[in-house]
Design an enzyme around this catalytic site. Structure first.
Site, short mmCIF file in Angstrom:
data_model
loop_
_atom_site.label_atom_id
_atom_site.label_comp_id
_atom_site.label_asym_id
_atom_site.label_seq_id
_atom_site.Cartn_x
_atom_site.Cartn_y
_atom_site.Cartn_z
NE ARG A 64 -40.30 -15.29 -0.79
CZ ARG A 64 -39.15 -15.68 -0.25
NH1 ARG A 64 -38.60 -14.95 0.71
NH2 ARG A 64 -38.55 -16.79 -0.63
CE LYS B 240 -32.09 -16.69 1.91
NZ LYS B 240 -33.40 -17.09 1.44
C1 LIG Z 1 -33.80 -18.20 1.99
C2 LIG Z 1 -34.56 -19.24 1.31
C3 LIG Z 1 -34.51 -20.57 1.76
C4 LIG Z 1 -33.75 -20.97 3.01
O1 LIG Z 1 -34.38 -20.48 4.14
P1 LIG Z 1 -33.83 -20.83 5.60
O2 LIG Z 1 -34.83 -20.24 6.51
O3 LIG Z 1 -32.50 -20.15 5.71
O4 LIG Z 1 -33.72 -22.28 5.72
C5 LIG Z 1 -35.18 -21.52 1.04
N1 LIG Z 1 -35.89 -21.21 -0.06
C6 LIG Z 1 -35.97 -19.95 -0.53
C7 LIG Z 1 -36.77 -19.67 -1.75
C8 LIG Z 1 -35.31 -18.92 0.14
O5 LIG Z 1 -35.41 -17.68 -0.33
#
Ligand SMILES: *Cc1c(COP(=O)(O)O)cnc(C)c1O
Length: 359
Positions: free
Chosen positions: A129, A34
């Site tokens: 969350r 993302k």
């Molecule tokens: C963004 C996200 C991740 C990845 O997080 P990082 O800190 O970039 O490793 C994993 N799971 C969810 C649900 C996320 O929104």
């Protein structure tokens, strides 16, 4: 145009090292793309490096990758919106879920599209969350198992996203136990017991046994080479796969004196005089050399960039970055370089005013 230089070899190197590190503990890796907006060039090089699963929070990014023929399994890692359900079923192989109403709609849509949609049920283990209350897991599982064309592929949790909770051994084994419990009670074999993100790196390195946890979803560690509890560098990973440069478009001598009265800047923020200049410089007749760069808050999180040259960032507006050049001699057109953090990268990748240069 400011340029974001993207070193695909460094990203591939990081992907291989991280994947092997996880695989040693029988943990699979969802590469979370993302932060690079599901960029197909980057996604393709991850696949070439051996990544099988790509995760993105936006269905639009997943569609972009699918249309670019990226050969991966796609996981939607933000819980789906009602309005995007047809697209989720069509394009995502897996989605994270926490609302039975949504899961039922996914089921109806999957029947309509003659597909099986895989879901991962999120448990809120304290980060507050997304996710169900874990004490209700058996009820949810029972409901989900009764739905047609939905497969419960796993359970997931998050850490350090909203409340910033840390994945301790206790927390992780509590989560792991939920997996064991439902596997036993409902005769399941969960492909994904997805224990978190880049903040789980230290836990992974120090835990004796990851228990039922067999997956992590990681973005920041992969792209920026750091864990996200202390933001320490992960051994053998590159932290400089991305480099930003922007161009000087104005250089002037300016007063160190701020003419008053002042109120707030273009973003409604009050500026402290000391934020801009040394207290002892606040004299009417002193000057300093200030330069403007062709990048602004529309393109980047300016608190998330660190100059490589010895200059000071004074601030920025939508379109300009304002710097003090210190003792350097610069010229119009010179390019200055910056290291970037996650938020800066997120915004740079999303900005159409930043040239992406792949090397
Ligand atoms: C963004 C996200 C991740 C990845 O997080 P990082 O800190 O970039 O490793 C994993 N799971 C969810 C649900 C996320 O929104």
């Amino acid at each position: 145009m400011p340029t974001l230089e993207i070193n695909l070899q460094k990203i591939q190197h990081n992907a291989k090292i991280l994947k092997n590190l996880l695989n040693k503990q029988k943990i699979s890796l969802v590469a979370v793309v993302k932060v690079v907006q599901g960029n197909p060039v980057i996604a393709r090089s991850l696949i070439q490096a051996g990544i099988k699963y790509l995760g993105d929070s936006r269905i639009t990014n997943i569609i972009k990758m699918k249309k670019a023929n990226i050969d991966a399994k796609f996981m939607l890692i933000r819980v789906p919106s009602i309005t995007e359900i047809p697209l989720v079923v069509k394009y995502a192989d897996y989605s994270l879920n926490s609302e039975l109403k949504i899961i039922k709609l996914l089921s109806n849509e999957a029947i309509k599209q003659r597909k099986i949609h895989n879901i991962i049920l999120m448990l809120d283990m304290g980060d507050l969350r997304e996710g169900i209350n874990p004490s209700k897991i058996e009820w949810y599982v029972k409901e989900i198992l009764s739905l047609k064309n939905i497969k419960l592929s796993g359970i997931g949790m998050n850490v350090k996203c909203f409340q910033g909770i840390i994945p301790t051994d206790d927390l992780m084994s509590e989560f792991s136990n939920y997996a064991y419990t439902i596997e036993k009670k409902f005769g399941l074999d969960l492909n994904f017991v997805s224990g978190g993100n880049s903040a789980n790196y230290n836990w992974l390195m120090t835990c004796k046994n990851p228990g039922a946890i067999n997956n992590l979803r990681m973005g920041e560690s992969l792209f920026l080479g750091k864990e996200t509890i202390n933001f320490k560098e992960i051994p053998n990973l590159f932290i400089d796969a991305f480099k930003l440069s922007a161009e000087i478009i104005e250089i002037k001598e300016r007063s160190t004196f701020i003419r008053g009265p002042v109120i707030s800047n273009a973003f409604g923020e009050k500026i402290q005089k000391t934020q801009l200049f040394n207290e002892d410089n606040l004299e009417k007749n002193k000057t300093r050399t200030q330069a403007l760069l062709n990048i602004g808050r529309e393109d980047v999180a300016i608190n998330g960039i660190t100059p490589i040259e010895d200059i000071k960032i004074l601030g920025g507006s939508s379109d300009y970055l304002v710097i003090d050049v210190k003792n350097n001699i610069f010229h119009i057109g010179d390019k200055l370089n910056f290291d970037i953090n996650y938020e800066a990268l997120l915004r740079l990748m999303a900005s159409s005013h930043i040239h992406k240069k792949f090397i």
